[in-house]
Design an enzyme around this catalytic site. Structure first.
Site, mmCIF file in Angstrom:
data_model
loop_
_atom_site.group_PDB
_atom_site.id
_atom_site.type_symbol
_atom_site.label_atom_id
_atom_site.label_comp_id
_atom_site.label_asym_id
_atom_site.label_seq_id
_atom_site.Cartn_x
_atom_site.Cartn_y
_atom_site.Cartn_z
ATOM 1 N N SER A 183 -111.692 -37.948 -18.028
ATOM 2 C CA SER A 183 -111.501 -39.286 -17.452
ATOM 3 C C SER A 183 -110.163 -39.825 -17.941
ATOM 4 O O SER A 183 -109.628 -39.337 -18.957
ATOM 5 C CB SER A 183 -112.631 -40.200 -17.939
ATOM 6 O OG SER A 183 -112.305 -41.565 -17.738
ATOM 7 N N TYR A 221 -118.357 -43.379 -24.898
ATOM 8 C CA TYR A 221 -118.028 -42.707 -23.628
ATOM 9 C C TYR A 221 -116.590 -42.186 -23.696
ATOM 10 O O TYR A 221 -116.319 -41.028 -23.355
ATOM 11 C CB TYR A 221 -118.185 -43.694 -22.463
ATOM 12 C CG TYR A 221 -117.816 -43.123 -21.117
ATOM 13 C CD1 TYR A 221 -118.651 -42.231 -20.457
ATOM 14 C CD2 TYR A 221 -116.612 -43.475 -20.491
ATOM 15 C CE1 TYR A 221 -118.308 -41.701 -19.214
ATOM 16 C CE2 TYR A 221 -116.261 -42.951 -19.254
ATOM 17 C CZ TYR A 221 -117.115 -42.071 -18.618
ATOM 18 O OH TYR A 221 -116.772 -41.540 -17.390
HETATM 19 N N1 LIG Z 1 -116.756 -42.975 -11.261
HETATM 20 C C1 LIG Z 1 -115.749 -43.108 -12.083
HETATM 21 O O1 LIG Z 1 -115.057 -44.160 -12.089
HETATM 22 C C2 LIG Z 1 -115.367 -41.995 -13.029
HETATM 23 C C3 LIG Z 1 -114.120 -42.051 -13.673
HETATM 24 C C4 LIG Z 1 -113.791 -41.036 -14.551
HETATM 25 C C5 LIG Z 1 -114.651 -39.976 -14.773
HETATM 26 N N2 LIG Z 1 -115.852 -39.957 -14.126
HETATM 27 C C6 LIG Z 1 -116.731 -38.824 -14.412
HETATM 28 O O2 LIG Z 1 -117.035 -38.148 -13.213
HETATM 29 C C7 LIG Z 1 -118.279 -37.470 -13.338
HETATM 30 C C8 LIG Z 1 -119.158 -37.780 -12.138
HETATM 31 O O3 LIG Z 1 -119.510 -39.151 -12.186
HETATM 32 P P1 LIG Z 1 -119.735 -40.057 -10.891
HETATM 33 O O4 LIG Z 1 -118.781 -41.167 -10.979
HETATM 34 O O5 LIG Z 1 -119.766 -39.223 -9.674
HETATM 35 O O6 LIG Z 1 -121.179 -40.665 -11.233
HETATM 36 P P2 LIG Z 1 -122.594 -40.457 -10.509
HETATM 37 O O7 LIG Z 1 -123.554 -41.210 -11.364
HETATM 38 O O8 LIG Z 1 -122.493 -40.801 -9.072
HETATM 39 O O9 LIG Z 1 -122.852 -38.888 -10.613
HETATM 40 C C9 LIG Z 1 -123.247 -38.221 -11.786
HETATM 41 C C10 LIG Z 1 -124.204 -37.113 -11.414
HETATM 42 O O10 LIG Z 1 -124.568 -36.413 -12.626
HETATM 43 C C11 LIG Z 1 -125.964 -36.170 -12.583
HETATM 44 N N3 LIG Z 1 -126.501 -36.020 -13.942
HETATM 45 C C12 LIG Z 1 -126.712 -36.973 -14.882
HETATM 46 N N4 LIG Z 1 -127.280 -36.452 -15.976
HETATM 47 C C13 LIG Z 1 -127.415 -35.122 -15.737
HETATM 48 C C14 LIG Z 1 -127.933 -34.042 -16.485
HETATM 49 N N5 LIG Z 1 -128.443 -34.231 -17.697
HETATM 50 N N6 LIG Z 1 -127.909 -32.799 -15.943
HETATM 51 C C15 LIG Z 1 -127.414 -32.605 -14.696
HETATM 52 N N7 LIG Z 1 -126.931 -33.592 -13.921
HETATM 53 C C16 LIG Z 1 -126.928 -34.837 -14.441
HETATM 54 C C17 LIG Z 1 -126.555 -37.391 -11.882
HETATM 55 O O11 LIG Z 1 -127.861 -37.123 -11.368
HETATM 56 C C18 LIG Z 1 -125.505 -37.627 -10.790
HETATM 57 O O12 LIG Z 1 -125.808 -36.908 -9.617
HETATM 58 C C19 LIG Z 1 -118.865 -37.915 -14.683
HETATM 59 O O13 LIG Z 1 -118.600 -36.929 -15.666
HETATM 60 C C20 LIG Z 1 -118.079 -39.186 -14.984
HETATM 61 O O14 LIG Z 1 -118.022 -39.451 -16.371
HETATM 62 C C21 LIG Z 1 -116.217 -40.916 -13.253
#
Ligand SMILES: NC(=O)c1ccc[n+]([C@@H]2O[C@H](COP(=O)([O-])OP(=O)(O)OC[C@H]3O[C@@H](n4cnc5c(N)ncnc54)[C@H](O)[C@@H]3O)[C@@H](O)[C@H]2O)c1
Length: 256
Positions: free
Chosen positions: A139, A152
């Site tokens: 991130s 985080y």
């Molecule tokens: N959305 C943002 O602004 C952002 C920014 C930087 C990084 N990220 C990172 O991107 C990645 C995806 O996040 P997102 O924004 O799509 O969120 P999201 O909540 O839409 O998706 C996360 C997915 O991970 C799955 N998940 C959670 N715990 C799990 C586990 N124990 N085993 C398997 N799957 C699991 C959830 O069911 C979900 O489908 C994450 O690592 C997040 O930290 C997101």
């Protein structure tokens, strides 16, 4: 690595950025994509959508909790039994919840470590595999920590270090597995649903507002298109920022 004809395993692929990764990899001609997620309902739904759009021979859903090593290992075995081998692993599953920080560390960091070690084991040339690429999801807070979510931020910083070390030519020479990190900035998804319940203390909300004041939310589809560009052009050990809908930008680190 070009995506066309490749087999990919994506964790956390049922929703959000991971869902867009699965869709984009199929759009770019991946031979097979395994959607791996703890969320069975959304995972099955996406499987049916993508199977009807692309063909059920090219999609697989595996219910998989990345905190459970044996389940994660079984998922690798199932994907290989279905498609023959794996070329690309995207360690994307993550949560943002400093109140449940031990779980957060177990999913965000330990989950990525498990996924990286399993990729080296099942894809490594030293273990009879064909080599491949691992893309770890960190991130922007991995190198510019948010004051409002220290734990985080720490998980994401650790992913950057893990990727830089395992991505070094030393390891690539041993395993044939290249490792890179993608660092999305603010992206529209379900990651932050009720921030007051996701920060260590509700009183950190003022710090959250300051941390995110200048954020421009990009789409998960943009992050997915960037993933394909990084897979095609990135060198092992490289770390890429994808922010505000802009093209991926490589982050450089100096030695001190
Ligand atoms: N959305 C943002 O602004 C952002 C920014 C930087 C990084 N990220 C990172 O991107 C990645 C995806 O996040 P997102 O924004 O799509 O969120 P999201 O909540 O839409 O998706 C996360 C997915 O991970 C799955 N998940 C959670 N715990 C799990 C586990 N124990 N085993 C398997 N799957 C699991 C959830 O069911 C979900 O489908 C994450 O690592 C997040 O930290 C997101």
């Amino acid at each position: 690595m070009e995506v066309k004809g490749r087999i990919a395993l994506v964790t956390g692929a049922a929703t959000g950025i991971g869902k867009s990764y699965a869709e984009e990899l199929l759009n770019q001609g991946a031979k097979g994509v395994a959607i791996c997620d703890i969320n069975g309902e959304e995972g099955e739904k996406l499987y049916h959508t993508l199977a009807s759009r692309h063909s059920k021979d090219r999609v697989l859903f595996c219910q998989c909790d990345v905190t459970d090593y044996l389940q994660f290992e079984d998922t690798f075995k199932t994907v290989i039994a279905t498609f023959g081998h794996i070329d690309i692993v995207v360690n994307n599953a993550g949560i943002m919840n400093d109140r449940f920080w031990e779980l957060e560390v177990d999913i965000n960091l330990n989950g990525v470590i498990r996924g990286t070690l399993l990729a080296q084991r099942f894809m490594g040339i030293d273990k009879g595999g064909r080599g491949g690429v691992v893309l770890n999801t960190a991130s922007n807070v991995g190198f510019n920590p948010y004051v409002s979510c220290p734990i985080y931020s720490a998980t994401k910083a650790a992913i950057v270090s893990l990727t830089r070390a395992f991505g070094d030519q030393y390891h690539v020479g041993l395993t044939g597995v290249k490792i890179m990190a993608i660092c999305p900035g603010a992206t529209k998804s379900n990651l932050v649903r009720d921030v007051g319940k996701q920060l260590l203390y509700p009183r950190y909300e003022d710090a959250w507002r300051r941390d995110t004041a200048s954020s421009t939310y990009q789409t998960p589809e943009h992050v997915a298109k960037s993933l394909v560009q990084i897979l095609a052009n990135g060198k092992s050990g490289s770390v890429w920022l994808v922010e505000s809908g802009q093209p991926p930008k490589e982050i450089t680190f100096s030695k001190h």
